[in-house]
Design a protein around this motif. Structure first.
Motif, PDB file in Angstrom:
ATOM      1  N   CYS A 121      43.579  53.257  -9.914  1.00 53.53           N
ATOM      2  CA  CYS A 121      40.932  53.163 -10.464  1.00 53.53           C
ATOM      3  C   CYS A 121      40.932  53.825 -11.827  1.00 53.53           C
ATOM      4  CB  CYS A 121      41.072  54.728  -9.545  1.00 53.53           C
ATOM      5  SG  CYS A 121      41.380  56.285  -9.367  1.00 53.53           S
ATOM      6  N   VAL A 122      40.281  53.124 -11.717  1.00 59.69           N
ATOM      7  CA  VAL A 122      39.272  53.569 -12.923  1.00 59.69           C
ATOM      8  C   VAL A 122      38.535  54.699 -13.271  1.00 59.69           C
ATOM      9  CG1 VAL A 122      36.770  53.227 -14.270  1.00 59.69           C
ATOM     10  CG2 VAL A 122      37.796  51.377 -12.715  1.00 59.69           C
ATOM     11  N   GLY A 144      35.131  61.517  -7.962  1.00 58.44           N
ATOM     12  CA  GLY A 144      35.269  60.898  -6.899  1.00 58.44           C
ATOM     13  C   GLY A 144      33.535  59.978  -6.837  1.00 58.44           C
ATOM     14  N   ARG A 145      33.562  58.685  -5.744  1.00 54.72           N
ATOM     15  CA  ARG A 145      32.153  58.713  -5.711  1.00 54.72           C
ATOM     16  C   ARG A 145      31.293  59.140  -6.030  1.00 54.72           C
ATOM     17  NH1 ARG A 145      33.772  53.233  -2.333  1.00 54.72           N
ATOM     18  NH2 ARG A 145      35.013  52.259  -3.103  1.00 54.72           N
ATOM     19  N   PRO A 146      29.900  59.000  -6.246  1.00 56.38           N
ATOM     20  CA  PRO A 146      28.817  59.371  -6.138  1.00 56.38           C
ATOM     21  C   PRO A 146      28.137  58.908  -4.800  1.00 56.38           C
ATOM     22  CG  PRO A 146      28.260  57.844  -7.469  1.00 56.38           C
ATOM     23  CD  PRO A 146      29.476  58.126  -7.562  1.00 56.38           C
ATOM     24  N   HIS A 160      26.432  67.198 -12.491  1.00 55.57           N
ATOM     25  CA  HIS A 160      25.557  67.283 -10.843  1.00 55.57           C
ATOM     26  C   HIS A 160      25.962  65.861 -10.739  1.00 55.57           C
ATOM     27  CE1 HIS A 160      23.343  70.615 -11.994  1.00 55.57           C
ATOM     28  NE2 HIS A 160      24.257  71.298 -11.244  1.00 55.57           N
ATOM     29  N   GLY A 161      26.717  65.317  -9.323  1.00 56.01           N
ATOM     30  CA  GLY A 161      27.128  63.620  -9.269  1.00 56.01           C
ATOM     31  C   GLY A 161      26.301  63.565  -8.458  1.00 56.01           C
ATOM     32  N   GLY A 162      25.138  63.195  -8.545  1.00 52.64           N
ATOM     33  CA  GLY A 162      23.981  62.699  -8.124  1.00 52.64           C
ATOM     34  C   GLY A 162      23.976  60.797  -8.795  1.00 52.64           C
ATOM     35  N   ARG A 163      23.714  59.794  -8.603  1.00 54.40           N
ATOM     36  CA  ARG A 163      23.647  58.946  -9.270  1.00 54.40           C
ATOM     37  C   ARG A 163      22.959  58.295 -10.883  1.00 54.40           C
ATOM     38  NH1 ARG A 163      24.321  57.292  -3.387  1.00 54.40           N
ATOM     39  NH2 ARG A 163      25.761  55.948  -2.800  1.00 54.40           N
TER      40      ARG A 163
END
Length: 452
Positions: free
Chosen positions: A449-450, A14-16, A85-88
């Motif tokens: 989706c990408v 999923g999106r960050p 970790h899902g940080g930008r």
């Protein structure tokens, strides 16, 4: 280097920002990416904790990495996965580190799945099932898509195609041994029997009413009626949130408002339309035009009137007065009498008529129960349904027609019958995506989706 020979990478979660993120790498350079960032290759298909470093030796993140050497991978190629970790900032650093490695590029939408298809990991019906699974909004859609992904249609189509080829071999053998007296007759009898059984099986599938295809698209319910009868209040009740502006002034709703609902697993799109009336306001006129158009295309129209008022058939546009359930043109119409809390309920109760107080919620549960029953009848049973897309139905129909013509041509000449069998096998090959499907691949995979 050809784009298909390059190594691709993308975020596959999923999106960050998010707690965790999965970055997938697929292609001949996947092992190089792992060794460059994680130091060495982990054991195949075993999670390993590694501190990732960029090309300058700077740490990126403490991660878990996995290594799937091809062809035993999701895409059939070498695949590496980074669970970080899902940080930008973490993802930006990881993408920057991967992109500077030679022959690396960001994946296009659906490219991982397309590579899996091209490498024989799944056929086109399974890829379509995966697309449906990604976009499933309800539990019934999910179950249907999962059955397709697991090969419900693909397995049957492969079996049909093999049996067609076997029957074709019998007929062509008869052609080759036409001078051997009774040999052709001995070969033609089992071939005709097999072709007839195949035609009956495919025809039985095509005879279904297309419930599975409708389940993908969902049921469309339009709320229509004259201005200021409570249409926006009703859609807010059905959505259980304020999605439309409610005002005592007529003509508040100018455009079409859509809400996606999950009614007992059935996907339902409810549309709030502008009040249908004659007006000189050009903006409201456009709203009325759109309301009529959407009501015409709806599977069910809830025509709202105030309780106690007689329903004037002339007030209901002819475009929504007739039709059958399940039709995309002129669906069923239910009369919904609103504001029963103000008195003058009138006779409520005949099939297709309901009394509600949208502002208080009176009668809403009964209306929702009726919508669920309508959806169940509309979709029918989709358990075990094979066909979920128009493309699939069209190719199965072509195969069925070719089998029928083959049976009709047997007496006229084995060569003509054999040619029709080849056409049937070709149609099933296109269904599976194994012959001449370049024209449809782009249209299918670009919807992914990408990262998938």
């Amino acid at each position: 280097m050809h784009p298909r020979d390059q190594t691709i990478f993308a975020l596959s979660s999923g999106r960050p920002p998010s707690a965790l993120a999965v970055v997938r790498v697929s292609g001949p350079g996947a092992s190089l990416v792992l060794t460059t960032l994680a130091g060495k290759l982990p054991a195949p298909r075993q999670a390993s904790r590694r501190l990732l470093h960029d090309g300058a030796g700077q740490p990126i993140d403490d991660s878990v990495v996995l290594w799937f050497p091809g062809p035993a991978s999701a895409t059939g190629e070498d695949v590496a996965e980074f669970h970080v970790h899902g940080g930008r900032a973490v993802l930006a650093a990881l993408f920057a580190a991967i992109s500077i490695i030679p022959n690396m590029r960001a994946a296009e939408p659906g490219e991982f799945t397309r590579r899996a298809f091209e490498n024989g990991k799944l056929d086109l019906t399974e890829a379509e099932g995966l697309d449906d699974l990604i976009h499933a909004d309800t539990d019934r859609q999910r179950r249907q898509a999962l059955r397709q992904l697991q090969g419900l249609l693909g397995d049957r189509a492969r079996d049909w195609r093999e049996r067609i080829i076997e029957a074709s071999a019998l007929i062509e053998a008869g052609i080759d041994f036409s001078d051997e007296g009774d040999v052709p007759a001995e070969l033609m009898a089992p071939a005709v029997k097999a072709i007839s059984a195949l035609h009956d099986e495919i025809a039985e599938v095509l005879a279904a009413q297309g419930q599975a295809e409708r389940l993908r698209d969902g049921l469309v319910v339009a709320i229509a009626g004259e201005p200021n009868v409570g249409k926006s209040t009703l859609i807010n009740q059905l959505a259980r949130r304020d999605v439309a502006i409610v005002s005592p002034h007529a003509g508040t709703t100018r455009d079409v408002i859509e809400v996606q609902l999950d009614l007992d697993g059935y996907p339902v799109t409810v549309i709030d339309t502008a009040g249908i009336r004659e007006t000189d306001d050009p903006v409201e006129q456009e709203g009325v035009r759109r309301a009529r158009a959407r009501a015409e295309d709806a599977d069910l129209v809830l025509w709202l009137v105030e309780a106690g008022r007689a329903v004037d058939p002339a007030a209901i546009p002819s475009l929504v007065k007739s039709g059958n359930a399940g039709s995309r043109s002129g669906g069923s119409v239910w009369i919904v009498r609103n504001k029963i809390d103000l008195g003058g309920v009138g006779d409520v109760g005949p099939r297709g008529e309901f009394g509600i107080a949208a502002s208080r919620g009176d009668g809403i549960p009964e209306l929702v129960d009726a919508l669920v029953k309508f959806a169940a009848e509309f979709f029918g049973t989709t358990e075990g349904a094979l066909v979920t897309r128009a493309r699939q139905r069209d190719l199965l129909r072509r195969a069925s027609d070719s089998l029928r013509r083959s049976l009709e041509l047997v007496e006229d000449g084995e060569e003509l019958a054999a040619e029709e069998l080849r056409a049937a096998a070709y149609a099933l090959g296109r269904l599976l995506g194994r012959v001449d499907v370049e024209d449809v691949l782009g249209a299918i995979f670009q919807k992914f989706c990408v990262g998938k």
